[in-house]
Design a protein around this motif. Structure first.
Motif, PDB file in Angstrom:
ATOM      1  N   ARG A  47      44.687  34.170  46.104  1.00 51.74           N
ATOM      2  CA  ARG A  47      43.820  33.091  46.582  1.00 51.74           C
ATOM      3  C   ARG A  47      43.817  33.002  48.107  1.00 51.74           C
ATOM      4  NH1 ARG A  47      42.207  29.258  43.007  1.00 51.74           N
ATOM      5  NH2 ARG A  47      42.588  27.585  44.489  1.00 51.74           N
ATOM      6  N   ASN A  50      41.312  35.378  49.633  1.00 52.59           N
ATOM      7  CA  ASN A  50      39.923  34.944  49.535  1.00 52.59           C
ATOM      8  C   ASN A  50      39.745  33.593  50.218  1.00 52.59           C
ATOM      9  OD1 ASN A  50      37.328  35.260  48.754  1.00 52.59           O
ATOM     10  ND2 ASN A  50      37.777  35.513  46.588  1.00 52.59           N
ATOM     11  N   LEU A  52      40.764  30.779  49.391  1.00 53.71           N
ATOM     12  CA  LEU A  52      40.660  29.583  48.553  1.00 53.71           C
ATOM     13  C   LEU A  52      41.890  28.713  48.807  1.00 53.71           C
ATOM     14  CD1 LEU A  52      39.272  31.099  45.242  1.00 53.71           C
ATOM     15  CD2 LEU A  52      38.073  29.723  46.931  1.00 53.71           C
ATOM     16  N   ARG A  81      35.269  36.463  52.894  1.00 56.22           N
ATOM     17  CA  ARG A  81      34.985  36.271  51.469  1.00 56.22           C
ATOM     18  C   ARG A  81      33.964  37.271  50.954  1.00 56.22           C
ATOM     19  NH1 ARG A  81      34.821  29.749  51.399  1.00 56.22           N
ATOM     20  NH2 ARG A  81      37.048  29.391  51.127  1.00 56.22           N
ATOM     21  N   GLN A  82      33.132  37.798  51.873  1.00 59.78           N
ATOM     22  CA  GLN A  82      32.163  38.797  51.413  1.00 59.78           C
ATOM     23  C   GLN A  82      32.776  40.176  51.260  1.00 59.78           C
ATOM     24  OE1 GLN A  82      28.250  38.581  53.272  1.00 59.78           O
ATOM     25  NE2 GLN A  82      28.611  36.414  53.677  1.00 59.78           N
ATOM     26  N   GLU A  85      36.085  40.019  46.351  1.00 58.84           N
ATOM     27  CA  GLU A  85      35.541  39.168  45.286  1.00 58.84           C
ATOM     28  C   GLU A  85      36.667  38.836  44.330  1.00 58.84           C
ATOM     29  OE1 GLU A  85      32.758  37.781  45.430  1.00 58.84           O
ATOM     30  OE2 GLU A  85      31.952  38.996  47.052  1.00 58.84           O
ATOM     31  N   MET A  86      36.515  37.715  43.642  1.00 57.91           N
ATOM     32  CA  MET A  86      37.596  37.230  42.791  1.00 57.91           C
ATOM     33  C   MET A  86      37.118  37.125  41.348  1.00 57.91           C
ATOM     34  SD  MET A  86      40.731  35.670  43.081  1.00 57.91           S
ATOM     35  CE  MET A  86      41.271  34.157  43.795  1.00 57.91           C
ATOM     36  N   PHE A  88      38.422  35.206  37.959  1.00 55.88           N
ATOM     37  CA  PHE A  88      39.354  34.116  37.695  1.00 55.88           C
ATOM     38  C   PHE A  88      39.861  34.132  36.247  1.00 55.88           C
ATOM     39  CE2 PHE A  88      36.510  32.822  41.058  1.00 55.88           C
ATOM     40  CZ  PHE A  88      37.320  32.144  41.950  1.00 55.88           C
ATOM     41  N   ASN A  92      35.040  30.979  35.183  1.00 54.65           N
ATOM     42  CA  ASN A  92      34.288  30.227  36.193  1.00 54.65           C
ATOM     43  C   ASN A  92      32.867  30.714  36.395  1.00 54.65           C
ATOM     44  OD1 ASN A  92      36.600  28.786  36.502  1.00 54.65           O
ATOM     45  ND2 ASN A  92      37.144  29.624  38.493  1.00 54.65           N
ATOM     46  N   ARG A 154      29.607  40.064  37.915  1.00 51.67           N
ATOM     47  CA  ARG A 154      29.208  39.236  39.063  1.00 51.67           C
ATOM     48  C   ARG A 154      29.975  39.655  40.314  1.00 51.67           C
ATOM     49  NH1 ARG A 154      30.228  32.798  38.745  1.00 51.67           N
ATOM     50  NH2 ARG A 154      32.392  33.454  38.702  1.00 51.67           N
ATOM     51  N   LEU A 158      28.521  42.663  43.949  1.00 49.02           N
ATOM     52  CA  LEU A 158      28.523  42.418  45.390  1.00 49.02           C
ATOM     53  C   LEU A 158      29.263  43.516  46.155  1.00 49.02           C
ATOM     54  CD1 LEU A 158      29.106  38.622  45.043  1.00 49.02           C
ATOM     55  CD2 LEU A 158      27.056  39.685  45.952  1.00 49.02           C
TER      56      LEU A 158
END
Lengths: 255, 254
Positions: A47, A50, A52, A81-82, A85-86, A88, A92, A154, A158
Motif C-alpha cells: 500500500r 501505491n 494508499l 500511481r500510474q 497498479e493494485m 485487492f 474492489n 483492470r 493500464l
C-alpha cells in the motif's frame, strides 16, 4: 540496475513500527512473493508503494525514475500511481459499472484514450482472463473469482511497470482460488513484474522467482523458492514454515 | 342563496393560476441548484473536517434546520437591504437594493434552507460508498476530483436520490411562502384572485389540486430516474458465441 528499487521504506501507525527501513530490488519480469506472519506489514508494504498509505520515510525508483514516497505533491503521487497498479483482497470493482466499463475506466479517465481504443484494449484484457463472455455483467452478477479476474484485467489494462497484489485469493471460496491463481500465473508468464502478498505457499513455490520473508517490519530472509522452502537458514523462517506445515521433517511430527 | 361552494370555479380557474406556474418552477429550480451545490460543499467541508469552516458549517446547518422557513424568508428579505445600507454608508458605495427583485431573496433563502437539509443527506450518502472502491480508483491513478466525479458521486447519488427527492417535494411546496418576499407565484396569485371574488376556499382547493398533480408528476419522474440508475437485478445473458473456460487444476500446479 533493477526495474524497481525500494529504499529505506519505513512506516509507523502511532508508536507501532510496521515497516522498518525495508530495501528491496525487483527485476523486470520477476515475480516476488512476500510471506510472513500476520501483522508484519506485508500489505502495508504494497500500500505504501501505491501511496494508499503515507510512509514516514522511503523512496522508490521505477525504471530509473525516482519517487520520494513522502511526497506532498499530488502530481508526483498521481505519476507514481500510474506506474503501479493494485489488485485487492476484496476485488474492489466499481459496483455501478459492468465488467467492460470497470476495465475501461482507467484507460478513459486516466490515460485519456479514445473510447474505441479503450474498448479494444479492455475486451482484449478481459479475454485474457477468460471473462470475454461476461462483458456486461455487473460485479453483483459475478462470483468472487470472476470479480477478481476482472480486477486483474483492470490493473493489467493500464500496463503497470509493477503489479501489486494484496492477498488476491484470501477472500475467495476455496473452489474459486484456482482460477485466480491461474490468471496470475498467466500474467507472470506474459512478463509482468509482480509483487505479491499471499498465503498460497504451493503457488508461491511454483510461480515466484524470489521470496521475501517479512517479520516485524524487516526483511528477515530472502531467496529463491528452493532456498526458502527447502533449505531455510533463518530460525524464525523455519518456525514460520513449520507452523504452516510447509517444513516437514520427521522431528516436526511430535507424537 | 348564493352558492356556498362553487365546484366549477375550482376547475375553471386552474388556467388562471397556471400562468404563475413558471414562477414557481423557476424558483424551485434555482433553489434546488443552490441547495445541492452548497449542500455538497457543506458535506465535503464536514467530512474533511476543514478547521473553522467545519464549525461554521455545523452552526449553519443547526440554525437553518432549527428555524422556520418563513422566518428565514423574512430575515433574508429585510436583512439584506439593511446590510446593504450599512455597506453603502460605511464604504461610500451606491448599491441599489430596489434593483434586486424579490424573487432573488426567495431563491437565496429557500436555497440555503435546502442546502442545510441536503448536506446531511449527501454526507450520509457519500459515507456509504465503499472505501475499497475509492482506494481502487486512487490506485489506478485518478485525481481526487475524478474519484469524486466518477466513483463517489454516482454511487452516493443512487443512495441520496430518494431523500433528495423528498426534500425537492418539500421545496416545491415551500415556494408557496415566497409571497413574504413579494414574489407572486401560484399561491400568492391564488390569494390575489380570491381577493377579487371572495372565493378563497375555491382558490385554495385549486391550488391543492395543482400542487398535488405537480408532485405526482415529480414522483413519477423520480421513480423513472431510480429505475434508470439502478443496477439490473438479473445478470445479462452470457454470450454463447465464445465460451471461455479456464481449465484450472493442472496448469496451476504445473
Amino acid at each position: 540496475m533493477s526495474l524497481i528499487e525500494i529504499r529505506n521504506l519505513s512506516k509507523k501507525f502511532g508508536n507501532n513500527v510496521i515497516l522498518d527501513g525495508v530495501d528491496l530490488n525487483i527485476n523486470q519480469g520477476e515475480v516476488v512473493a512476500i510471506i510472513g506472519p500476520s501483522g508484519t506489514g506485508k500489505s502495508t508494504l504494497l500500500r505504501c508503494l501505491n501511496l494508499l498509505e503515507k510512509p514516514e520515510n522511503g523512496s522508490v525508483s521505477v525504471d530509473g525514475k525516482n519517487y520520494n514516497l513522502t511526497t506532498k505533491s499530488s502530481k508526483e503521487v498521481l505519476a507514481l500511481r500510474q506506474e503501479t497498479e493494485m489488485v485487492f483482497q476484496q476485488f474492489n470493482l466499481f459496483k455501478h459499472k459492468d465488467a467492460l466499463n470497470n476495465v475501461m475506466e482507467g484507460l478513459r479517465v486516466v490515460k485519456k484514450l479514445p473510447k474505441a481504443e479503450a474498448r479494444r484494449i479492455a475486451v482484449a484484457e478481459l479475454e485474457k482472463v477468460g471473462m470475454s463472455d461476461r462483458l456486461h455483467h455487473y460485479p453483483r452478477h459475478l462470483s468472487g473469482g470472476q470479480q477478481q479476474r476482472v480486477a486483474i484485467a483492470r490493473a493489467l489494462a493500464l500496463k503497470p511497470k509493477l503489479l501489486l497484489m494484496d492477498e488476491p485469493t484470501s477472500a475467495l471460496d476455496p473452489e474459486l482460488v484456482g482460477e485466480v491463481l491461474l490468471t496470475i500465473k498467466r500474467a507472470a508468464r506474459e512478463g509482468n513484474t509482480i509483487l505479491l502478498v499471499t498465503h498460497e505457499m504451493d503457488f508461491v513455490r511454483n510461480v515466484a522467482n524470489k521470496i521475501i520473508f517479512l517479520e516485524n517490519g524487516k526483511i528477515v530472509a530472502e531467496g529463491t523458492p528452493k532456498e526458502i522452502f527447502e533449505n531455510p537458514k533463518n530460525e524464525r523462517l523455519r518456525e514460520f514454515l513449520r507452523n504452516i506445515n510447509m517444513l516437514r521433517t520427521a522431528d516436526d511430527y511430535v507424537i | 342563496m348564493a352558492k356556498l361552494f362553487d365546484v366549477k370555479l375550482v376547475f375553471t380557474q386552474i388556467p388562471e393560476l397556471l400562468k404563475y406556474l413558471p414562477t414557481t418552477l423557476y424558483l424551485t429550480a434555482i433553489a434546488l441548484v443552490i441547495g445541492l451545490v452548497v449542500g455538497l460543499l457543506i458535506a465535503l467541508i464536514r467530512m474533511k473536517k476543514i478547521p473553522v469552516l467545519n464549525q461554521i458549517a455545523i452552526a449553519f446547518v443547526s440554525v437553518m434546520r432549527g428555524t422556520p422557513i418563513i422566518v428565514q424568508l423574512y430575515i433574508t428579505y429585510f436583512g439584506i437591504p439593511i446590510a446593504l445600507k450599512y455597506i453603502n454608508y460605511y464604504y461610500g458605495t451606491h448599491y441599489d437594493i430596489n434593483a434586486v427583485p424579490g424573487i432573488v431573496f426567495a431563491m437565496i433563502a429557500l436555497g440555503l434552507n435546502q442546502s442545510a437539509f441536503d448536506s446531511e443527506t449527501i454526507r450520509a450518502a457519500i459515507q456509504s460508498v465503499d472505501r475499497g472502491q475509492i482506494e481502487a480508483a486512487k490506485s489506478i491513478g485518478m485525481s481526487g476530483f475524478q474519484v469524486l466525479r466518477r466513483v463517489i458521486l454516482p454511487q452516493a447519488g443512487s443512495v441520496a436520490l430518494l431523500p433528495l427527492g423528498n426534500s425537492l417535494i418539500a421545496l416545491i411546496k415551500g415556494t408557496s411562502l415566497a409571497f413574504t418576499c413579494s414574489v407572486v407565484e401560484m399561491t400568492a396569485a391564488g390569494k390575489i384572485l380570491a381577493g377579487r371574488n371572495y372565493r378563497y376556499f375555491e382558490a385554495y382547493c385549486t391550488l391543492a389540486i395543482i400542487y398535488w398533480v405537480l408532485t405526482f408528476i415529480l414522483e413519477r419522474v423520480l421513480a423513472l430516474i431510480e429505475k434508470k440508475i439502478s443496477i439490473p437485478e438479473q445478470a445479462p445473458e452470457t454470450s454463447t458465441t465464445e465460451k471461455v473456460e479456464i481449465p484450472v487444476t493442472q496448469e496451476v500446479a504445473a
